[in-house]
Design a protein around this motif. Structure first.
Motif, PDB file in Angstrom:
ATOM      1  N   GLY A 120      79.758  28.154  23.735  1.00 53.87           N
ATOM      2  CA  GLY A 120      80.269  27.158  24.681  1.00 53.87           C
ATOM      3  C   GLY A 120      80.489  25.814  24.016  1.00 53.87           C
ATOM      4  O   GLY A 120      81.509  25.140  24.237  1.00 53.87           O
ATOM      5  N   ALA A 133      84.117  23.981  23.271  1.00 58.52           N
ATOM      6  CA  ALA A 133      84.368  22.626  23.775  1.00 58.52           C
ATOM      7  C   ALA A 133      84.784  21.696  22.628  1.00 58.52           C
ATOM      8  O   ALA A 133      85.663  20.843  22.794  1.00 58.52           O
ATOM      9  CB  ALA A 133      83.124  22.094  24.488  1.00 58.52           C
ATOM     10  N   ASP A 167      80.865  21.337  34.181  1.00 59.61           N
ATOM     11  CA  ASP A 167      80.837  22.739  34.595  1.00 59.61           C
ATOM     12  C   ASP A 167      81.005  23.611  33.347  1.00 59.61           C
ATOM     13  O   ASP A 167      82.050  23.556  32.690  1.00 59.61           O
ATOM     14  CB  ASP A 167      81.987  23.000  35.591  1.00 59.61           C
ATOM     15  CG  ASP A 167      81.996  24.447  36.077  1.00 59.61           C
ATOM     16  OD1 ASP A 167      81.192  25.266  35.578  1.00 59.61           O
ATOM     17  OD2 ASP A 167      82.820  24.749  36.964  1.00 59.61           O
ATOM     18  N   PRO A 168      79.997  24.424  33.024  1.00 60.02           N
ATOM     19  CA  PRO A 168      80.086  25.238  31.806  1.00 60.02           C
ATOM     20  C   PRO A 168      81.218  26.260  31.861  1.00 60.02           C
ATOM     21  O   PRO A 168      81.662  26.742  30.821  1.00 60.02           O
ATOM     22  CB  PRO A 168      78.718  25.931  31.735  1.00 60.02           C
ATOM     23  CG  PRO A 168      78.144  25.838  33.109  1.00 60.02           C
ATOM     24  CD  PRO A 168      78.714  24.602  33.716  1.00 60.02           C
ATOM     25  N   GLU A 169      81.697  26.575  33.050  1.00 61.59           N
ATOM     26  CA  GLU A 169      82.774  27.558  33.189  1.00 61.59           C
ATOM     27  C   GLU A 169      84.084  26.900  33.621  1.00 61.59           C
ATOM     28  O   GLU A 169      85.028  27.588  33.999  1.00 61.59           O
ATOM     29  CB  GLU A 169      82.409  28.597  34.274  1.00 61.59           C
ATOM     30  CG  GLU A 169      81.008  29.160  34.206  1.00 61.59           C
ATOM     31  CD  GLU A 169      80.892  30.193  33.117  1.00 61.59           C
ATOM     32  OE1 GLU A 169      81.920  30.792  32.765  1.00 61.59           O
ATOM     33  OE2 GLU A 169      79.778  30.373  32.597  1.00 61.59           O
ATOM     34  N   ASP A 227      89.008  22.182  30.977  1.00 59.57           N
ATOM     35  CA  ASP A 227      88.737  21.567  29.667  1.00 59.57           C
ATOM     36  C   ASP A 227      87.836  20.334  29.780  1.00 59.57           C
ATOM     37  O   ASP A 227      86.794  20.268  29.114  1.00 59.57           O
ATOM     38  CB  ASP A 227      90.058  21.203  28.969  1.00 59.57           C
ATOM     39  CG  ASP A 227      90.833  22.450  28.530  1.00 59.57           C
ATOM     40  OD1 ASP A 227      90.260  23.563  28.604  1.00 59.57           O
ATOM     41  OD2 ASP A 227      91.998  22.303  28.116  1.00 59.57           O
ATOM     42  N   ARG A 266      84.266  21.256  30.758  1.00 57.69           N
ATOM     43  CA  ARG A 266      83.462  21.882  29.707  1.00 57.69           C
ATOM     44  C   ARG A 266      83.070  20.859  28.626  1.00 57.69           C
ATOM     45  O   ARG A 266      81.961  20.887  28.101  1.00 57.69           O
ATOM     46  CB  ARG A 266      84.212  23.056  29.076  1.00 57.69           C
ATOM     47  CG  ARG A 266      84.266  24.296  29.971  1.00 57.69           C
ATOM     48  CD  ARG A 266      84.912  25.478  29.275  1.00 57.69           C
ATOM     49  NE  ARG A 266      86.289  25.206  28.872  1.00 57.69           N
ATOM     50  CZ  ARG A 266      86.665  24.984  27.608  1.00 57.69           C
ATOM     51  NH1 ARG A 266      85.787  25.039  26.632  1.00 57.69           N
ATOM     52  NH2 ARG A 266      87.929  24.718  27.329  1.00 57.69           N
ATOM     53  N   TYR A 277      80.279  18.977  30.054  1.00 55.94           N
ATOM     54  CA  TYR A 277      79.025  19.732  30.127  1.00 55.94           C
ATOM     55  C   TYR A 277      78.423  19.972  28.747  1.00 55.94           C
ATOM     56  O   TYR A 277      77.264  19.642  28.496  1.00 55.94           O
ATOM     57  CB  TYR A 277      79.248  21.087  30.831  1.00 55.94           C
ATOM     58  CG  TYR A 277      77.970  21.874  31.007  1.00 55.94           C
ATOM     59  CD1 TYR A 277      77.158  21.669  32.117  1.00 55.94           C
ATOM     60  CD2 TYR A 277      77.556  22.792  30.041  1.00 55.94           C
ATOM     61  CE1 TYR A 277      75.966  22.362  32.263  1.00 55.94           C
ATOM     62  CE2 TYR A 277      76.366  23.483  30.181  1.00 55.94           C
ATOM     63  CZ  TYR A 277      75.581  23.265  31.290  1.00 55.94           C
ATOM     64  OH  TYR A 277      74.396  23.955  31.427  1.00 55.94           O
ATOM     65  N   TYR A 278      79.229  20.538  27.844  1.00 56.50           N
ATOM     66  CA  TYR A 278      78.677  21.013  26.565  1.00 56.50           C
ATOM     67  C   TYR A 278      78.541  19.915  25.509  1.00 56.50           C
ATOM     68  O   TYR A 278      77.779  20.065  24.561  1.00 56.50           O
ATOM     69  CB  TYR A 278      79.544  22.136  25.987  1.00 56.50           C
ATOM     70  CG  TYR A 278      79.268  23.486  26.594  1.00 56.50           C
ATOM     71  CD1 TYR A 278      78.051  24.128  26.384  1.00 56.50           C
ATOM     72  CD2 TYR A 278      80.226  24.122  27.389  1.00 56.50           C
ATOM     73  CE1 TYR A 278      77.788  25.374  26.930  1.00 56.50           C
ATOM     74  CE2 TYR A 278      79.972  25.372  27.947  1.00 56.50           C
ATOM     75  CZ  TYR A 278      78.751  25.997  27.707  1.00 56.50           C
ATOM     76  OH  TYR A 278      78.495  27.220  28.255  1.00 56.50           O
TER      77      TYR A 278
END
Lengths: 540, 207
Positions: free
Chosen positions: B86, B90, B129-131, B134, B137, B140-141
């Protein structure tokens, strides 16, 4: 591979592996009985707790996912004046909702038992046992608490810095502050560590210092009990005479259905799922639901409501270092209308406006987690770098707040029924919560706000928010839905926690509460579970 | 504000990584820098992009960022292939946007342009949101990953005025102390320390 087949011979089948089920199972296994516990949820790995904490702190995760709640298994509907957010604070799994709970454990006051068929004296030894079992840190400094015969198992957590700010204002107003009994280790206890201050007690304690019932599930297992997880009980079956439960029918993840027979059954699945299971278990003999000759199953649903006032001070208040509270006030519990007199004024008496009921019991809390926590602000803001740091410094540091609970009186219309229009993952009707907040409860909330406001004003706080009659929410204490009583036409279980209708069916839960009081219910649940186990033992 | 390896270990301990094993030390036996993205092409480029994000999202007064981020990312991705994946995706996404708009990878842009890329992508207002999309993510990551590490560490917390931030097992002493106490409170009380340099524990004595 996990064996989810029924035990061939069981003395006791316990439904639910939360605190009530765990304590009852442990006591009965310890006394040599063959005990099987059926738990709908999974067995969580302790090693995952820090990642669950991260899910709770970091945005991007459904809060329900912290303990794997939600989805078709946990579907419900809500009707009545207020939406009831049932899943927000219950956990299905080994340990039950104590995995998520705040861990506040007070004994009900003597006055709370007025309309119960047992009194404080009957529960007093069980309260002491429950405090030892859960591991309660407390001090005997609450002049309004009921009498106790021995010290708490651990010393209380000392007051916080913000408690000391409140103390000066409360002294000027003649308001009494005292410690809070916490089911949280102030020192190492029962092979669990002292609290290390993660500050995320609710919904996850990564250290295990906060009591959770998985500990008593493990103890029960070490005494020989068997725990079957992911085994939702679908219905209870009874014999031809309708006097005894013969089996709990449960499903397993492989799609199979099993029957667990036992001599005695203990329902310990909480104030919503217990009435639901009884209603789902209707038969020709019990067309309105098992153990429901009275018609009281599911009725008289009660919860506690939150009241709070908060704002900021011109001083640092040192909030959010820990996730629990260290001071409360029970001064307005038995007499919520009273005023106080201190050196510099006091809290005024309740003014009867003539058209609203008098308030009921109020418990007041001095919060240690007012305002935002910096890490949560950082992760949900729209800034970074130096701008973010400036915002965090500005937003954190001087918040202050009080909370509190008030109770609801039992009302027949507040109830849990089955919603046949919606089914769960096994095709069973889901629970439907009919819930409203009555005028007396609103009076109690208004009174709680009035006292909180007086204290914060005395403190010099700039009050910026309040939660009261119009915007209150439930404390997720599900009570009253299989009430206790001596009259089998009016109640579901007798004072020995056995159903009036079935001779081998006991209920260990806040569902047997007759009234709600205004104190967190889990210590009373634990005491009643131990009492229920003793009576099961007598029958065996 | 000097971040230390101790801060990274404390933040890791709080996130559930067993840090007592030496597996997350930022250098190997020969003193070479270890890399959480070693299994992917151009691992040091990945690391440089992550550090470039840290340059934007961390306060300018923070020192010691490289060792902190490297140690933290090593621990976070150890035994968590999905999470590493993940992060790598990203980082690639961020570089793609940078190349499209400015013809260079994110790490090769100047500070002002880096910030503008994150702004133009809408990462500042994206819901992590990990899912997700763009920007969701990347938020999040990368952004929230770095901010979580910083603000659950004792040094990051102290910069805001809370030496025991939520998520850090900083003991039960600090909540009792008033603001007049010594600025460097956590060091004054040995019982507060959860992750020392030599043998850090994982914070929860009950484990």
């Amino acid at each position: 591979m996990t064996d989810r087949n029924p035990s061939e011979r069981a003395d006791v089948c316990v439904v639910g592996a939360g605190p009530a089920g765990a304590l009852a199972a442990h006591r009965l296994a310890d006394r040599g009985y063959d005990v099987v516990v059926l738990e709908v949820g999974e067995r969580f790995d302790f090693e995952d707790r820090k990642r669950r904490m991260e899910r709770a702190i970091r945005p991007g995760h459904d809060p329900l996912s912290v303990w794997e709640m939600g989805g078709p298994r946990d579907a419900y509907t809500s009707s009545g004046e207020r939406f009831y957010p049932l899943n927000r604070a219950r956990v299905k799994g080994v340990g039950g909702t104590t995995l998520h709970w705040q861990g506040m454990v007070m004994r009900l006051h003597e006055s709370d038992f007025e309309s119960w068929p047992l009194d404080y004296g009957d529960l007093r030894p069980y309260y002491a046992e429950a405090e030892r079992a859960l591991g309660v840190a407390g001090a005997d400094d609450n002049p309004y608490a009921p009498p106790r015969e021995e010290p708490f198992p651990m010393s209380a957590f000392p007051p916080s810095h913000s408690d000391s700010l409140f103390a000066a204002a409360c002294e000027r107003l003649g308001v009494t502050m005292h410690s809070v009994p916490n089911a949280r280790n102030s020192e190492a206890y029962d092979d669990r560590s002292a609290c290390v201050g993660y500050g995320t007690c609710k919904p996850v304690c990564p250290s295990g210092a906060k009591y959770s019932a998985d500990h008593h599930v493990e103890k029960a297992e070490s005494e020989g009990a068997r725990v079957v997880d992911r085994a939702p009980v679908q219905r209870l079956e009874h014999d031809d005479s309708g006097e005894r439960v013969t089996a709990a029918v449960y499903a397993t993840p492989d799609g199979e259905s099993h029957r667990q027979e036992a001599r005695e059954f203990v329902l310990a699945a909480g104030g919503v799922e217990i009435p639901r299971l009884l209603l789902l278990s209707k038969s020709a003999q019990y067309p309105d639901g098992l153990a429901n000759s009275s018609g009281a199953v599911g009725r008289y649903f009660m919860d506690h409501l939150f009241a709070g006032v908060g704002g900021t001070l011109d001083r640092e208040t040192r909030q959010n270092h820990v996730g629990f509270i260290t001071s409360e006030c029970h001064q307005f519990y038995d007499d919520p209308t009273r005023g106080t007199e201190g050196r510099d004024g006091g809290v005024p008496e309740w003014t009867d406006s003539g058209d609203e009921p008098a308030p009921d019991s109020i418990k007041l809390e001095f919060l240690n987690y007012a305002g935002p926590s910096p890490v949560e602000m950082a992760l949900s803001g729209d800034q970074w770098g130096d701008d973010l740091l400036d915002t965090l410094r500005e937003g954190y540091g001087n918040s202050i707040a009080m909370g509190g609970l008030v109770g609801q009186r039992p009302r027949k219309a507040n109830r849990v029924t089955l919603d046949s229009s919606t089914t769960d993952d096994h095709g069973n009707p889901v629970p439907k919560i009919h819930w409203s907040v009555d005028a007396r409860t609103k009076s109690s909330l208004r009174r709680a706000n009035e006292i909180q406001r007086a204290i914060l004003d005395e403190l010099g706080a700039d009050v910026s928010w309040s939660v009261g009659p119009e915007n209150t929410g439930p404390a997720f204490h599900h009570m009253g839905t299989t009430r206790m009583g001596t009259d089998s036409d009016e109640s579901v279980v007798n004072p020995r926690l056995r159903t009036h209708d079935l001779r081998n069916l006991a209920i260990a839960s806040s569902s047997v509460f007759v009234t709600s009081g205004a104190l967190n219910p889990t210590l009373t649940i634990a005491a009643l579970a131990l009492k229920a186990a003793d009576h099961v033992d007598e029958r065996l | 504000m000097e971040l230390t390896r101790r801060d990274a270990l404390a933040a890791l301990a709080a996130s559930g990584v067993a840090v007592g094993t030496g597996a997350v030390v930022g250098t190997d036996a020969d003193g070479r820098l270890r890399n959480p993205f070693a299994e992917t092409p151009s691992p040091e480029d990945r690391m440089a992009t992550l550090l470039a994000v840290a340059d934007v999202v961390y306060p300018s007064a923070v020192a010691g960022v490289e060792e902190f981020v490297r140690t933290y990312a090593l621990g976070r991705t150890k035994d968590r292939a999905d999470y590493r994946e993940g992060m790598v995706e990203a980082l690639s996404t961020l570089d793609e946007y940078a190349r499209t708009w400015h013809g260079a990878d994110f790490r090769d842009l100047d500070a002002e342009t880096r910030e503008s890329v994150l702004d133009q992508m809408g990462v500042d207002t994206a819901k992590p949101d990990p899912e997700g999309s763009d920007p969701a993510r990347v938020r999040y990551y990368l952004v929230n990953e770095l901010l979580y590490a910083l603000y659950t560490s004792p040094t990051g917390g102290r910069s805001v005025g809370i030496e025991n931030p939520q998520g850090h097992p900083g003991g039960t002493g600090s909540y009792r102390r008033g603001p007049s106490a010594d600025e460097d409170r956590s060091k004054a009380d040995g019982s507060e320390s959860s992750a020392g340099d030599s043998e850090p524990n994982t914070g929860g004595g009950g484990e």
